[in-house]
Each structure stands twice: as structure tokens, then as C-alpha cells.
Write an enzyme that holds these catalytic residues in place. Structure first.
Site, PDB file in Angstrom:
ATOM      1  N   ASP A   1      -9.637 -11.802  11.248  1.00 51.73           N
ATOM      2  CA  ASP A   1      -8.681 -11.992  10.164  1.00 51.73           C
ATOM      3  C   ASP A   1      -7.276 -12.120  10.755  1.00 51.73           C
ATOM      4  OD1 ASP A   1      -7.825 -12.107   7.564  1.00 51.73           O
ATOM      5  OD2 ASP A   1      -8.093  -9.977   7.140  1.00 51.73           O
TER       6      ASP A   1
ATOM      7  N   ASP B   1      -4.389 -13.863  -2.227  1.00 52.36           N
ATOM      8  CA  ASP B   1      -3.685 -13.486  -1.005  1.00 52.36           C
ATOM      9  C   ASP B   1      -3.631 -14.747  -0.149  1.00 52.36           C
ATOM     10  OD1 ASP B   1      -3.079 -10.951  -1.702  1.00 52.36           O
ATOM     11  OD2 ASP B   1      -4.249  -9.958  -0.132  1.00 52.36           O
TER      12      ASP B   1
ATOM     13  N   HIS C   1     -10.252 -14.178   4.195  1.00 54.77           N
ATOM     14  CA  HIS C   1     -11.491 -13.448   3.924  1.00 54.77           C
ATOM     15  C   HIS C   1     -12.617 -14.427   3.570  1.00 54.77           C
ATOM     16  CE1 HIS C   1      -9.123  -9.546   2.752  1.00 54.77           C
ATOM     17  NE2 HIS C   1      -8.860  -9.971   3.965  1.00 54.77           N
TER      18      HIS C   1
ATOM     19  N   ASP D   1       2.513   1.967   3.265  1.00 50.01           N
ATOM     20  CA  ASP D   1       3.545   1.058   3.787  1.00 50.01           C
ATOM     21  C   ASP D   1       4.940   1.538   3.425  1.00 50.01           C
ATOM     22  OD1 ASP D   1       1.325  -0.592   4.262  1.00 50.01           O
ATOM     23  OD2 ASP D   1       1.658  -1.734   2.408  1.00 50.01           O
TER      24      ASP D   1
ATOM     25  N   GLU E   1      -8.630 -13.828  -1.049  1.00 54.69           N
ATOM     26  CA  GLU E   1      -7.818 -14.094   0.153  1.00 54.69           C
ATOM     27  C   GLU E   1      -8.451 -15.210   0.981  1.00 54.69           C
ATOM     28  OE1 GLU E   1      -6.162 -10.812   2.254  1.00 54.69           O
ATOM     29  OE2 GLU E   1      -6.396 -11.796   4.190  1.00 54.69           O
TER      30      GLU E   1
ATOM     31  N   HIS F   1       0.886  -1.167   0.000  1.00 52.90           N
ATOM     32  CA  HIS F   1       0.000   0.000   0.000  1.00 52.90           C
ATOM     33  C   HIS F   1       0.925   1.219   0.000  1.00 52.90           C
ATOM     34  CE1 HIS F   1      -2.088  -3.056   2.491  1.00 52.90           C
ATOM     35  NE2 HIS F   1      -3.219  -2.547   2.055  1.00 52.90           N
TER      36      HIS F   1
ATOM     37  N   ASP G   1      -0.149 -12.483   2.118  1.00 57.36           N
ATOM     38  CA  ASP G   1      -0.774 -11.474   2.978  1.00 57.36           C
ATOM     39  C   ASP G   1      -0.895 -12.116   4.359  1.00 57.36           C
ATOM     40  OD1 ASP G   1      -2.103  -9.442   4.129  1.00 57.36           O
ATOM     41  OD2 ASP G   1      -3.766  -9.369   2.710  1.00 57.36           O
TER      42      ASP G   1
ATOM     43  N   ASP H   1      -4.660 -13.612   9.532  1.00 57.49           N
ATOM     44  CA  ASP H   1      -3.590 -13.506   8.531  1.00 57.49           C
ATOM     45  C   ASP H   1      -2.373 -14.362   8.866  1.00 57.49           C
ATOM     46  OD1 ASP H   1      -4.971 -11.785   6.843  1.00 57.49           O
ATOM     47  OD2 ASP H   1      -4.110  -9.969   7.708  1.00 57.49           O
TER      48      ASP H   1
HETATM   49  C1  XUL Z   1      -6.999  -6.699   4.663  1.00 51.23           C
HETATM   50  C2  XUL Z   1      -6.272  -7.087   3.466  1.00 51.23           C
HETATM   51  C3  XUL Z   1      -5.504  -6.013   2.809  1.00 51.23           C
HETATM   52  C4  XUL Z   1      -5.452  -6.122   1.332  1.00 51.23           C
HETATM   53  C5  XUL Z   1      -4.782  -4.947   0.661  1.00 51.23           C
HETATM   54  O1  XUL Z   1      -7.702  -7.715   5.269  1.00 51.23           O
HETATM   55  O2  XUL Z   1      -6.284  -8.229   3.074  1.00 51.23           O
HETATM   56  O3  XUL Z   1      -4.233  -5.971   3.363  1.00 51.23           O
HETATM   57  O4  XUL Z   1      -4.817  -7.275   0.920  1.00 51.23           O
HETATM   58  O5  XUL Z   1      -5.341  -3.741   1.010  1.00 51.23           O
HETATM   59 CO    CO Z   2      -5.372  -9.218   1.483  1.00 51.66          CO
END
Ligand code: XUL
Ligand code: CO
Length: 438
Positions: free
Chosen positions: A305, A294, A269, A102, A266, A99, A338, A307
Site C-alpha cells: 500500500d 480514499d 486497497h 494523529d 480506497e 485518527h 489518503d 499510498d
Molecule cells: C490504511 C488506511 C487507513 C484508513 C483509516 O491502509 O487506508 O489510513 O484510511 O484508518
Molecule cells: Co484509507
């Protein structure tokens, strides 16, 4: 300057290696299903989790110990650029993703923010040139700053829409400058908290307008990246407009954007949406919308989430099955981690162990998925299960020849219906056998 001097270059040593700094399964040049592993997987490191995340959570401060912690904001950003390329080199990862927020500190004004971005983008460009590493995708952060309290393109405040649009414009320019293969839209604040104070129609229309502006501007400046929507049902917003694959596809279709976008799916998600990862990928694939992934995983005992780095072989196998079945595979997309190391994994080395674990898990998933397809393990089951649609009355239904009248006439003279077992337990045991044989 080296930021990870304790870490050697990670090489493939095979499954019996005891070296923690080695791949046991990811062998970048090994041919699987007609292409090298590197070509299939197109791994990317996520800047935000790897270089920015501190390990802070809602109950505790950051735990990560990083060499750049004590530097001033711009110097810290520069150190992270050096660290990024060192990590990509040592892990043999071809891509990265970020992003805007970042890579460079946000200034007090848009002009100041853009100036900071220009300094870092120039540095990234030099490093890309000297290392051959590439940008899988970039995006802009339209969720952290308090101005986005009511949303970005779906805010109730037109001033904020304008700010988000100006930020997006710069994001597209940065993507073009760095030759990004894709550009991602993830709308963490594009949703609502309550319908009581929300103009749902205006918000959705404005999201459509925002995406059309992006398509138009990219065309104007000659930025030919694949545009991707990243669905997520909630968090931080209570309801997010790009809820899941099916919702995002329907939205793109309604707003005349379907042929301009694909999806970045993702894993975590999908879990939040109450779906499996493979459900989200399959839904995108059969609609010609599977663009990139992702790669992470959630914790089934936690509802948010998390991650985590992907280490679940069944999930990566079924994900790679969808990717291998997709026309052109992952195409211009990739497998972007991610994912963040756990708060208790606070040492630099953990960044490497985590990526090695994720890359090896995807490499095994790729090999198992190739075997599933080559041996027609699932395809034969599915085509046998649906064989009644390739002949007789079933063929008439599929071809469009059948009508309610013709089907009634068929039923009146047909023999009693006989169904067959779906054999799911047997299929799952076969799947385990394939996964553990590679
Ligand atoms: C948030 C997410 C983000 C996107 C990019 O849950 O996955 O980091 O991948 O904005
Ligand atoms: Co993501």
C-alpha cells in the site's frame, strides 16, 4: 503562527499557467454536470500522512523536515492543528480527516489519552469555527499500539476488546463534538495470520457486536454521521475481514448492519485486492453502498500500500464516472487524500505540490467523466450490447416470465446463435480521446 510562510494561497490559473503554486484544472466554483467542482469533489486532507508521516520506511529513518519536529508531544500536536488549518486555507480544501492517535499523544492510561484528546479537540473546534473548515470523518487507531497484536474487536483477548470499545466510544464523542460528516471503520488488525489458532466464527461475530455497539451508542448521543467501512484485503493483517467491497457488503448484510453503513473505498486497497478502483466503486454503487473515497494510487511494480497521490487520469475519470452515476453523487462523503509524499519529497512545499497534483487530476477526471455521461459514450455502448434483454425472449428472462421449459421450447425453434464483437480496443481509444479533450 504561519508554518508554511513560503507558500502563497493557491488559485486557479488555468491549464496554461506555469506557476507551480496554482491549480491548472481545479476551479472550485466552475459548474460541471450541474454542480460546482467543490460540491462534487468535497476534498479532504488526511492528517496522518500530511502532518504525522516522517517518510520513515522499514529500511530507513524519516526524511521530512517539519517545523514542529523539535517540540514536546502536546505542543507538537498543537502546532499540527495550526498547520492543518493553514494548509486547508491555502489549498482551498474544505475538509480534513484523522485518527484519534494523529491529533493527540496517547497517554499512559485511557483517562490520560482522553484528556489529551479533549485539549486538541477544543482547539480543532475553535479553528473549524473561525475558518469554516469541516471534519469529513474521524476514526480511532486500533492497530498501532502493541495491545492490538491479536486484533482489536477481533482479538482473542476480551480485555483488549473492552479497550477497543472504550476507545471507539470516545471516537464517537469526538466525532459528534466536531460535527464529523462520517465515521470510518478500518480494521487493519481485524483479520488473522493463520486459521490454525483462530476461532473464525467468534471473531466475525465479535466484529458484528462491536459495530452494533457503535450504531447504538451513536444513536444514544445523537451523532448522526454516516458510518463507513473501509475495505482492505491485507496489510498489516495477512487476511482482513473487510477484504473488498463485495465481502464487506456480505458481512454487513449477514449481521443486520447493511442499512446503517456505506463503504469508504480506497484506490490502493482495490489494487491489493486484485481489483481495479472502478470495480470496487461499481460494486458498492450497484448495492447502494458507495459512501466516500480514499483517493490515492498504488505502484503496479510494488506489492504494498504505497499510498501515492493520485495522478493517473484514466483511473480518476473512471472513479468520477462511478461517483457521478451514484445516486446523490458522493453525498456526505468526499475525496480524501489518503496519500503521502514520497520519502524523497521531504520539503514542506511538496505537501502542496502533491495536493495540487491530486486535486487537478480529480478535477480533470470529473470533467472527463461528465463528458462521457453527457455524450453517452459508454452508456450507448452498454445499452446496445445488452439490447437482446429488452425485447422478445430476453425481456421474458428479465421480467421473470421465462422458465427452463419455455427457454428450451424457444431454443428448439430458434435460429442459430449469432454473437457480436465487444469492440474493446475501439472503446479504449474513444476513452483516451475524451480524457485528452477536456
Ligand atoms: C490504511 C488506511 C487507513 C484508513 C483509516 O491502509 O487506508 O489510513 O484510511 O484508518
Ligand atoms: Co484509507
Amino acid at each position: 503562527m504561519s508554518h508554511f510562510s513560503n507558500v502563497p494561497k493557491i488559485q486557479y490559473e488555468g491549464r496554461d499557467s506555469k506557476n507551480p503554486f496554482a491549480f491548472k484544472h481545479y476551479n472550485s466554483q466552475e459548474i460541471v454536470f450541474g454542480k460546482t467542482m467543490e460540491e462534487h469533489l468535497r476534498f479532504a486532507v488526511a492528517y496522518w500522512h500530511t502532518f504525522n508521516a516522517s517518510g520513515a520506511d522499514p529500511f530507513g529513518a524519516g526524511t521530512a523536515v517539519r517545523a514542529w519536529d523539535s517540540l514536546s508531544p502536546l505542543d507538537r500536536s498543537k502546532a499540527r492543528v495550526e498547520a492543518n488549518f493553514e494548509l486547508l486555507e491555502k489549498l482551498n480544501v474544505p475538509f480534513y480527516a484523522f485518527h484519534d492517535a494523529d491529533i493527540a499523544p496517547e497517554g499512559a492510561t485511557l483517562a490520560e489519552t482522553n484528556k489529551n484528546l479533549d485539549v486538541i479537540v477544543a482547539m480543532l473546534k475553535d479553528y473549524q469555527k473561525s475558518t469554516g473548515k469541516k471534519l469529513l470523518w474521524n476514526t480511532v487507531n486500533l492497530f498501532t499500539n502493541p495491545r492490538y497484536v491479536h486484533g482489536a474487536s477481533t482479538t482473542s483477548n476480551a480485555e483488549v476488546f473492552a479497550y477497543a470499545a472504550a476507545t471507539l466510544k470516545k471516537g464517537l464523542e469526538v466525532g459528534k463534538e466536531l460535527g464529523a460528516e462520517n465515521y470510518v471503520f478500518w480494521g487493519g488488525r481485524e483479520g488473522y495470520e493463520s486459521l490454525l489458532n483462530t476461532d473464525l466464527k467468534l471473531e466475525l461475530d465479535n466484529l458484528g457486536r462491536f459495530l452494533h455497539m457503535a450504531v447504538d451508542y451513536a444513536k444514544e448521543i445523537g451523532f448522526d454521521a454516516q458510518f463507513l467501512i473501509e475495505p482492505k484485503p491485507m496489510e498489516p493483517s495477512k487476511h482482513q475481514y473487510d477484504f473488498d467491497s463485495a465481502t464487506a457488503i456480505a458481512f454487513l448484510q449477514s449481521y443486520g448492519l447493511k442499512d446503517k453503513f456505506k463503504l469508504n473505498i480506497e484506490a490502493n486497497h482495490a489494487t491489493l485486492a486484485g481489483h481495479t478502483f472502478e470495480h470496487e466503486l461499481r460494486t458498492a454503487r450497484i448495492n447502494g453502498m458507495l459512501g466516500s473515497i480514499d483517493a490515492n494510487q498504488g505502484d503496479p511494480l510494488l506489492g504494498w500500500d504505497t499510498d501515492e497521490f493520485p495522478t493517473d487520469l484514466v483511473t480518476t475519470t473512471l472513479a468520477m464516472f462511478e461517483i457521478l452515476k451514484n445516486e446523490g453523487g458522493i453525498g456526505r462523503g468526499g475525496v480524501n487524500f489518503d496519500a503521502k509524499v514520497r520519502r524523497s519529497s521531504f520539503e514542506d512545499e511538496d505537501l502542496f505540490f502533491a495536493h495540487i497534483a491530486g486535486m487537478d487530476t480529480y478535477a480533470r477526471g470529473l470533467k472527463a467523466a461528465a463528458k462521457l455521461i453527457e455524450n453517452r459514450v459508454l452508456d450507448d455502448i452498454v445499452s446496445h450490447r445488452y439490447r437482446s434483454f429488452s425485447e422478445g425472449i430476453g425481456a421474458d428472462i428479465v421480467s421473470g416470465k421465462a422458465t427452463l421449459q419455455s427457454l428450451e421450447a424457444y431454443v428448439l425453434q430458434a435460429k442459430p446463435i449469432r454473437n457480436e464483437s465487444a469492440r474493446l480496443e475501439q472503446i479504449k481509444a474513444n476513452l483516451n480521446d475524451v480524457i485528452f479533450s477536456v
